[in-house]
Design an enzyme around this catalytic site. Structure first.
Site, PDB file in Angstrom:
ATOM      1  N   LYS A   9       0.844  -1.203   0.000  1.00 46.27           N
ATOM      2  CA  LYS A   9       0.000   0.000   0.000  1.00 46.27           C
ATOM      3  C   LYS A   9       0.874   1.246   0.000  1.00 46.27           C
ATOM      4  CE  LYS A   9       0.743   1.284   4.493  1.00 46.27           C
ATOM      5  NZ  LYS A   9       1.394   2.531   4.954  1.00 46.27           N
ATOM      6  N   ASP A 131      -3.364  -1.725  11.066  1.00 44.90           N
ATOM      7  CA  ASP A 131      -3.209  -1.763   9.608  1.00 44.90           C
ATOM      8  C   ASP A 131      -3.967  -2.916   8.971  1.00 44.90           C
ATOM      9  OD1 ASP A 131      -1.726   0.496   9.236  1.00 44.90           O
ATOM     10  OD2 ASP A 131       0.190  -0.514   8.979  1.00 44.90           O
TER      11      ASP A 131
END
Length: 281
Positions: A9, A131
């Protein structure tokens, strides 16, 4: 055998809003998935094997922690062997470790026919880190809270991004310990408007990562990478707690010129794309 691609990401801006009594920080961040990924192959085994070996205790590996979480939930052992073709740099601000852990939840669920729903797997993963909520979900999201509250927004597609990692990691914990929280908030609406219009000048003005000051004070070379990317006509920023710096380019020609320069200096230099098709398990 079950095969999974665990994608990296990017944080297209990151605000640190406050600190809770339990030590966690409230954040707001714009996150997207890239087409840079680790290839992971899972097969049943009589013991847990993670290949190649990482240079830290296996029990600290998020792959192993995902396995332990699932094993505890089902009440019996689900040993496996995993072979990883690692492409995402470690401790790079790209959530590579979390992505590996997320892939493990989905892979073991399939490998052993555990029949957990996606929502159930996401809920289980939350105990391993904030996360996980995003990495188990993917897409274009604004995350708030400690990173666990996700808001869907209009998808972001970017074709010309350069990722540069200097070959060393940065401790997220150390950065949070040193960060100073201010009252100036990042304007995500203006960032999104500039991204959708691919306005590089406005992006360089509005893109912010509140972790940069701390990290750049420790690693001046990262600031130099960012400034050089801007010289190559990109909108540049550090992702997460670093050490990865990325540049968003308006066209492929500018991207290739920057890649030619940086790839001769840094081994971990990647041309990537951002889109909705990446990061979906």
């Amino acid at each position: 055998m079950i095969k999974k691609n665990a994608y990296a990401k990017l944080n297209l801006s990151l605000d640190i809003i406050g600190k809770r009594e339990n030590g966690y920080h409230d954040i707001k961040t714009l996150m997207v998935m890239t087409d840079l990924y680790d290839e992971m192959s899972f097969s049943k085994s009589n013991k847990v094997e993670i290949l190649p070996n990482f240079n830290f205790d296996i029990k600290d590996n998020l792959i192993y922690k995902a396995y332990e979480t699932l094993k505890s939930k089902v009440g019996y052992d689900i040993p496996f062997k995993i072979e990883i073709n690692k492409k995402i740099p470690i401790a790079a601000g790209l959530a590579g470790g979390t992505s590996n852990g997320a892939a493990t939840f989905y892979a073991l669920n399939e490998l052993y026919d555990l029949n957990f729903s996606k929502d159930e797997l996401i809920e289980m993963s939350k105990s391993l880190g904030a996360d996980f909520t995003y990495m188990m979900t993917g897409g274009t999201k604004i995350a708030s809270g400690i990173g666990d509250i996700l808001e869907d927004i209009r998808p972001i597609y970017l074709e010309n991004i350069l990722i540069i990692n200097p070959g060393y990691g940065v401790s997220t914990k150390d950065v949070y310990n040193k960060i100073k929280i201010d009252d100036e908030r990042i304007d995500f609406h203006k960032i999104l408007d500039a991204i959708y219009k691919l306005d590089i000048d406005k992006l360089n003005f509005f893109l912010r990562n509140k972790m940069e000051d701390v990290v750049f004070n420790m690693h001046r070379d990262l600031l130099e990478i960012k400034n050089k990317l801007i010289e190559f006509n990109s909108a540049a920023l550090m992702s997460g707690s670093g050490a990865t710096i990325f540049g968003i380019f308006e066209d492929k020609k500018s991207l290739e010129e920057a890649y030619f320069y940086f790839s001769k200096i840094y081994r971990y230099t990647y041309k990537v794309r951002v889109g909705e098709g990446f990061g979906s398990f």
